[in-house]
Design a protein around this motif. Structure first.
Motif, short mmCIF file in Angstrom:
data_model
loop_
_atom_site.label_atom_id
_atom_site.label_comp_id
_atom_site.label_asym_id
_atom_site.label_seq_id
_atom_site.Cartn_x
_atom_site.Cartn_y
_atom_site.Cartn_z
N UNK A 1 35.09 -26.43 -1.05
CA UNK A 1 35.15 -27.86 -0.08
C UNK A 1 36.44 -27.08 0.81
N UNK A 2 36.44 -27.01 1.80
CA UNK A 2 36.94 -26.33 2.80
C UNK A 2 38.51 -27.72 3.63
N UNK A 3 39.44 -27.70 2.81
CA UNK A 3 40.43 -29.43 3.39
C UNK A 3 40.81 -28.85 4.56
N UNK A 4 41.49 -28.17 4.61
CA UNK A 4 41.77 -27.75 5.46
C UNK A 4 40.63 -28.11 7.04
N UNK A 5 39.80 -27.73 6.89
CA UNK A 5 38.78 -28.29 8.36
C UNK A 5 38.21 -30.06 8.32
N UNK A 6 38.03 -30.14 6.80
CA UNK A 6 38.22 -31.34 6.63
C UNK A 6 39.29 -32.79 7.32
N UNK A 7 40.60 -32.21 6.77
CA UNK A 7 41.63 -33.62 6.70
C UNK A 7 42.23 -32.96 8.80
N UNK A 8 42.08 -31.55 9.15
CA UNK A 8 41.71 -31.50 10.77
C UNK A 8 40.93 -32.34 11.40
N UNK A 9 39.78 -32.35 10.76
CA UNK A 9 38.81 -33.41 11.86
C UNK A 9 38.82 -34.60 11.24
N UNK A 10 39.22 -35.05 10.55
CA UNK A 10 39.74 -36.62 9.79
C UNK A 10 41.03 -37.05 11.12
N UNK A 11 41.64 -36.40 10.69
CA UNK A 11 43.02 -36.73 11.65
C UNK A 11 42.76 -36.37 12.90
N UNK A 12 42.21 -35.48 13.32
CA UNK A 12 42.15 -35.47 15.10
C UNK A 12 40.71 -36.68 15.32
N UNK A 13 40.02 -37.14 14.71
CA UNK A 13 39.17 -38.00 14.64
C UNK A 13 39.63 -39.06 15.23
N UNK A 14 40.39 -39.43 13.72
CA UNK A 14 41.42 -41.05 14.02
C UNK A 14 42.59 -40.76 15.29
N UNK A 15 43.21 -40.09 15.64
CA UNK A 15 43.85 -40.35 16.84
C UNK A 15 42.72 -40.19 17.97
N UNK B 1 40.38 -41.91 18.06
CA UNK B 1 39.49 -43.49 18.40
C UNK B 1 41.19 -44.03 18.39
N UNK B 2 42.59 -43.64 18.35
CA UNK B 2 43.04 -44.97 18.06
C UNK B 2 43.62 -44.28 19.78
N UNK B 3 43.73 -43.69 19.95
CA UNK B 3 43.87 -43.38 21.55
C UNK B 3 42.68 -43.94 22.35
N UNK B 4 42.09 -44.22 22.43
CA UNK B 4 40.64 -44.35 22.88
C UNK B 4 40.81 -46.50 22.73
N UNK B 5 40.93 -46.72 21.56
CA UNK B 5 41.43 -48.37 21.35
C UNK B 5 42.85 -48.59 22.57
N UNK B 6 43.42 -47.99 21.98
CA UNK B 6 45.18 -48.19 23.31
C UNK B 6 44.42 -48.02 24.64
N UNK B 7 44.05 -47.24 24.73
CA UNK B 7 43.19 -46.67 26.66
C UNK B 7 42.00 -47.90 26.80
N UNK B 8 41.09 -48.57 26.18
CA UNK B 8 40.75 -49.57 26.89
C UNK B 8 42.00 -50.50 26.57
#
Length: 134
Positions: free
Chosen positions: A11-25, A27-34
């Motif tokens: 399992x490529x933890x670096x790719x997995x958690x990079x994707x999770x953190x960028x996805x969360x960011x 989602x959060x930025x979209x929440x604020x923008x809306x």
């Protein structure tokens, strides 16, 4: 702790958690923008006592506005976690782009690290309760 290449099928933890953190960011930025409403803390609403995560949304808003001192006052631990996530994301990008060996911590986490983590959580929560009481 060691540096090693990724084994086939590992399992490529670096790719997995990079994707999770960028996805969360994203989602959060979209929440604020809306302009959606801030989520309310159920513990604080019910008891009046802040939870260990109280102030995180306001800290993020302050960080995005460039107001670092205010962000630290809202939730210092959340600011430290966000800084850690940014550092991890930079590490993961460098490792993934450069196809470099990955850092792997030892399997045994020392008692001092676990105790320190609990102490930091408790101190942060005490800070939030003190700030709320003022």
């Amino acid at each position: 702790m060691s540096w090693r290449r990724l084994a086939p099928g590992e399992l490529d933890h670096e790719a997995l958690w990079l994707g999770v953190s960028l996805g969360a960011a994203a989602l959060g930025l979209t929440w604020f923008a809306l302009g959606l409403p801030r989520p309310q803390c159920p513990l604080h609403a019910f008891t009046g006592v802040p939870c260990p995560g109280c102030g995180t949304t306001r800290a993020v808003e302050s960080l995005l506005a460039g107001n670092w001192p205010a962000a630290l006052l809202f939730n210092p631990l959340a600011c430290a976690v966000f800084a850690g996530v940014v550092l991890f994301d930079l590490y993961a990008l460098i490792v993934l782009i450069g196809r470099l060996p990955r850092w792997r911590p030892s399997s045994a986490m020392p008692l001092a690290v676990r105790t320190g983590a609990v102490a930091v959580l408790v101190l942060n929560w005490l800070w939030l309760m003190w700030r709320e009481a003022r």
